[in-house]
Design an enzyme around this catalytic site. Structure first.
Site, PDB file in Angstrom:
ATOM      1  N   ARG A  50      59.700  29.613  37.166  1.00  7.28           N
ATOM      2  CA  ARG A  50      59.025  29.986  38.503  1.00  7.28           C
ATOM      3  C   ARG A  50      59.562  31.655  38.413  1.00  7.28           C
ATOM      4  NH1 ARG A  50      61.604  30.682  42.823  1.00  7.28           N
ATOM      5  NH2 ARG A  50      62.657  28.181  43.082  1.00  7.28           N
ATOM      6  N   TYR A 102      32.666  33.836  48.015  1.00  4.96           N
ATOM      7  CA  TYR A 102      33.873  32.557  47.782  1.00  4.96           C
ATOM      8  C   TYR A 102      33.543  31.382  49.074  1.00  4.96           C
ATOM      9  CZ  TYR A 102      35.998  28.198  45.370  1.00  4.96           C
ATOM     10  OH  TYR A 102      35.979  27.001  45.520  1.00  4.96           O
ATOM     11  N   ASP A 174      37.584  41.563  44.203  1.00 10.03           N
ATOM     12  CA  ASP A 174      37.422  39.753  43.741  1.00 10.03           C
ATOM     13  C   ASP A 174      36.748  40.263  42.432  1.00 10.03           C
ATOM     14  OD1 ASP A 174      37.149  37.283  42.358  1.00 10.03           O
ATOM     15  OD2 ASP A 174      37.641  35.927  44.565  1.00 10.03           O
ATOM     16  N   LYS A 199      37.506  30.807  35.375  1.00  7.87           N
ATOM     17  CA  LYS A 199      35.589  31.197  34.928  1.00  7.87           C
ATOM     18  C   LYS A 199      35.229  32.334  33.670  1.00  7.87           C
ATOM     19  CE  LYS A 199      35.929  29.334  38.848  1.00  7.87           C
ATOM     20  NZ  LYS A 199      36.595  29.582  39.732  1.00  7.87           N
TER      21      LYS A 199
END
Ligand SMILES: Cc1ncc(COP(=O)(O)O)c(C=O)c1O
Length: 388
Positions: A50, A102, A174, A199
């Site tokens: 992590r 979005y 973004d 994407k």
């Protein structure tokens, strides 16, 4: 390596030296949760995946280089990355956000973050005075997406950076739609670049992921801490798949762009199509700005069908190569119906105010042969005509 290698070279080499332990040419998938320590308090740079993992580190170094920042942070999804940015805020803070964004970001802001006392104002950020007017004493962040989703409007990144600087705001872009190949917001004054690596960066629609890139050491320190504290990391396998995708980003983006141009021009000739939103057209309102701040016009094309809802739905359901599905940016073409899919979280009047209607269809143009894609769209238009 050359002092200042090009994008294509950095995508393949930065963070990706041969593995020190084995000489493996390709970064190995360090599929391990923990790392054996040599003694208490003595490790070889890693202790728990992590906090840090070599496969993830390679991806983060590559992405940071592609965006022109010093620090990259990979997350388990684009939304986890966006939530990571939200963790820079505190109760009482206010954020100015572009209103054409979005739907999942909108949902996170309005239904989750609002519960923690963070307030959001949504403005048409193509009009800079609207941003200025929305800024108040509690405003801490300016958030934009450009090109916007799904209407492909352009927001002036350098001008927004100037507003953010004058008002002491953290400025976030973004950059999912453009990808780092076409646009680097940090160079234009942004503090944080966010990506859904699902994407274009991943590029094959086979892995969900997100990333943030920053150049500011203080922001990097806070992101490193909050990500480790809240845990939204990708697994090593997902980090590896994303890194493999990123190697071919330049090649893919060039083909996406060539194909999108041909598809947009084809659709513009068709009487069934009322409007084609594509920033590569010289009469697109954001064309000149796109030429200034991007290195191309991308692979997305949005259209409004003349026949309204029934025709638009029939069209979206009739394509063969364009798969009807959420997402974008993969090698395969995708078709989406923003009204109920990507933008289903918005109220109807909010969608209409952005220009999204029941007749709007969004195309993520893939890298198949463009003639085949146009033939597919032609047959789908013909099928849809009977739905009138
Ligand atoms: C512009 C943009 N940002 C963020 C996201 C969220 O990314 P993810 O689906 O990887 O969580 C998406 C997803 O479609 C997106 O289009």
């Amino acid at each position: 390596m050359a002092d200042d290698p090009h994008f294509e070279t950095r995508a393949i080499h930065v963070g990706q030296d041969a593995d020190e332990a084995t000489g493996a040419t390709i970064v190995p998938i360090y599929q391990t949760a923990t790392f054996t320590q040599d003694a208490i308090g003595t490790n070889r740079g890693y202790e728990y995946s992590r906090s840090g993992n070599p496969t993830r580190d390679a991806l983060e170094a590559a992405l940071a280089s592609l965006e022109g920042g010093r620090f990259g942070f990979a997350y388990g999804s684009g939304m986890a990355a966006i939530h990571g940015v939200m963790q820079l805020l505190s109760t009482g803070d206010h954020v100015v956000v572009c209103d054409d964004l979005y739907g999942g970001s909108y949902r996170l802001f309005t239904t989750v973050m609002s519960g923690f006392g963070v307030r959001f104002s949504f403005v048409d950020a193509t009009a800079l005075d609207q941003i200025e007017r929305a800024i108040g004493s509690a405003t801490k962040m300016l958030w934009i997406e450009t090109p916007t989703n799904p209407m492909l409007r352009m927001i002036d990144i350098a001008a927004c950076a100037d507003i953010a600087r004058r008002n002491g705001l953290t400025f976030v872009v973004d950059n999912t739609f453009a990808s780092p190949y076409l646009q680097n917001p940090l160079e234009l004054g942004a503090h944080v670049v966010a990506h859904s690596t699902t994407k274009y960066i991943g590029g094959h629609s086979d892995v969900i992921g997100g990333a943030l890139v920053v150049d500011d050491e203080e922001i990097a320190k806070r992101l490193r801490f909050t990500r480790n504290a809240s845990g939204g990391v990708p697994g090593p396998w997902d980090a590896w798949l994303t890194l493999r995708g990123a190697k071919t980003l330049a090649l893919r983006m060039r083909q996406h762009e060539t194909n999108a141009k041909q598809v947009a021009e084809f659709l513009r000739q068709r009487p069934e199509v009322q409007h084609v939103h594509y920033p590569g057209f010289p009469d697109h309102p954001g064309h000149e700005l796109a030429k200034r701040q991007m290195r191309g016009f991308g692979g997305m094309v949005t259209i409004d069908l003349a026949g309204g809802e029934a025709v638009a739905k029939a069209f979206a359901e009739s394509t063969r190569y364009f798969s009807l599905g959420e997402s974008l940016g993969g090698v395969e073409s995708l078709i989406g119906y923003p009204w109920t899919m990507s933008h289903g979280a918005f109220a109807p009047e909010a969608k209409r105010s952005k220009g999204i209607t029941e007749a709007t269809v969004r195309l993520s143009v893939g890298i198949e042969h463009a003639d085949d894609l146009c033939a597919d769209l032609a047959q789908a238009l013909e099928c849809a005509a009977s739905a009138r």
